[in-house]
Enzyme design. Structure first.
Site, PDB file in Angstrom:
ATOM      1  CG  HIS A  50      42.574  44.830  31.566  1.00  0.00           C
ATOM      2  ND1 HIS A  50      43.568  45.779  31.527  1.00  0.00           N
ATOM      3  CD2 HIS A  50      41.469  45.454  32.044  1.00  0.00           C
ATOM      4  CE1 HIS A  50      43.069  46.939  31.951  1.00  0.00           C
ATOM      5  NE2 HIS A  50      41.805  46.763  32.280  1.00  0.00           N
TER       6      HIS A  50
ATOM      7  CE  LYS B 267      40.459  57.856  31.661  1.00  0.00           C
ATOM      8  NZ  LYS B 267      39.754  56.579  31.820  1.00  0.00           N
TER       9      LYS B 267
ATOM     10  NE  ARG C 156      40.065  46.780  39.835  1.00  0.00           N
ATOM     11  CZ  ARG C 156      40.455  47.930  39.303  1.00  0.00           C
ATOM     12  NH1 ARG C 156      41.678  48.064  38.860  1.00  0.00           N
ATOM     13  NH2 ARG C 156      39.627  48.950  39.246  1.00  0.00           N
TER      14      ARG C 156
ATOM     15  CB  SER D 145      45.217  50.926  33.432  1.00  0.00           C
ATOM     16  OG  SER D 145      44.728  49.753  32.847  1.00  0.00           O
TER      17      SER D 145
HETATM   18  O1  PNS Z   1      38.329  50.872  31.618  1.00  0.00           O
HETATM   19  P1  PNS Z   1      37.295  51.904  31.999  1.00  0.00           P
HETATM   20  O2  PNS Z   1      37.816  53.295  31.697  1.00  0.00           O
HETATM   21  O3  PNS Z   1      36.827  51.734  33.414  1.00  0.00           O
HETATM   22  O4  PNS Z   1      35.999  51.635  31.042  1.00  0.00           O
HETATM   23  C1  PNS Z   1      34.858  52.477  31.106  1.00  0.00           C
HETATM   24  C2  PNS Z   1      33.909  52.191  29.926  1.00  0.00           C
HETATM   25  C3  PNS Z   1      34.646  52.241  28.598  1.00  0.00           C
HETATM   26  C4  PNS Z   1      33.299  50.818  30.099  1.00  0.00           C
HETATM   27  C5  PNS Z   1      32.774  53.257  29.976  1.00  0.00           C
HETATM   28  O5  PNS Z   1      33.324  54.526  30.153  1.00  0.00           O
HETATM   29  C6  PNS Z   1      31.913  53.252  28.713  1.00  0.00           C
HETATM   30  O6  PNS Z   1      31.201  52.302  28.430  1.00  0.00           O
HETATM   31  N1  PNS Z   1      32.020  54.348  27.925  1.00  0.00           N
HETATM   32  C7  PNS Z   1      31.315  54.525  26.677  1.00  0.00           C
HETATM   33  C8  PNS Z   1      30.266  55.623  26.768  1.00  0.00           C
HETATM   34  C9  PNS Z   1      28.999  55.098  27.445  1.00  0.00           C
HETATM   35  O7  PNS Z   1      28.341  54.198  26.981  1.00  0.00           O
HETATM   36  N2  PNS Z   1      28.694  55.710  28.609  1.00  0.00           N
HETATM   37  C10 PNS Z   1      27.549  55.320  29.432  1.00  0.00           C
HETATM   38  C11 PNS Z   1      27.948  54.242  30.427  1.00  0.00           C
HETATM   39  S1  PNS Z   1      26.582  53.776  31.436  1.00  0.00           S
END
Ligand code: PNS
Length: 162
Positions: A17, A41, A94, A132
């Site tokens: 990150h 979660k 990645r 993570s």
């Molecule tokens: O680190 P992660 O868990 O892969 O991040 C995922 C994240 C936070 C980018 C994604 O879950 C997100 O944007 N969540 C917010 C809700 C949202 O906007 N959902 C629609 C995504 S298209």
């Protein structure tokens, strides 16, 4: 003023990150590292702990002239990005396995907010397998995670399981 949102769970922040943030600093004037509040979660660190750790470790990396801040957010990312008047979303990719999910999210976010661009960035090869989820797994099973996360993260993880 080019402002990007770098959203994620950051549970915990890894060296991968930080590598992406440093690369993003070359492209943007401001990066908001946005930690998702996801009550569904089960997390290792609380939102407050994740934001606190991120703020501390960000002080230790070279950010150039980029202003990097940490915030938490709830709900749709595109709504949050609009509130913050961000031009772009940064996401790290990645491997090809990340691409499918990231492409889906990028296209959905584009549908929801066409003016917001998603910028994919590749971390250094040495972090191409670091996640993570795996960091937590190997740590909880007794392995060292030196080199995968900043020393502060490993320290906080040790304190947490005491
Ligand atoms: O680190 P992660 O868990 O892969 O991040 C995922 C994240 C936070 C980018 C994604 O879950 C997100 O944007 N969540 C917010 C809700 C949202 O906007 N959902 C629609 C995504 S298209």
């Amino acid at each position: 003023m080019r402002r990007a949102i770098y959203p994620g769970s950051f549970d915990p922040v890894t060296n991968g990150h930080l590598d992406i943030i440093q690369r993003g600093c070359k492209l943007f004037d401001e990066i908001i590292v946005a930690v998702l509040v996801n009550p569904e979660k089960i997390a290792f660190f609380s939102i407050e702990e994740r934001c606190d750790i991120l703020s501390e470790v960000l002080k230790t990396i070279d950010r150039g002239d980029c202003h990097v801040i940490v915030e938490s957010f709830e709900g749709l990312m595109v709504h949050y990005a609009a509130e913050r008047a961000a031009n772009a979303i940064v996401r790290g990719i990645r491997a090809i396995s990340d691409y499918e999910y990231e492409l889906q999210m990028a296209l959905m976010n584009r549908r929801l907010r066409p003016s917001l661009e998603t910028v994919f960035m590749m971390p250094a090869e040495e972090y191409s397998y670091v996640s993570s989820r795996l960091v937590k797994e190997v740590f909880q099973l007794g392995a060292g995670i030196d080199g995968l996360v900043p020393p502060l993260v490993e320290q906080r993880m040790r304190e947490k399981i005491k």
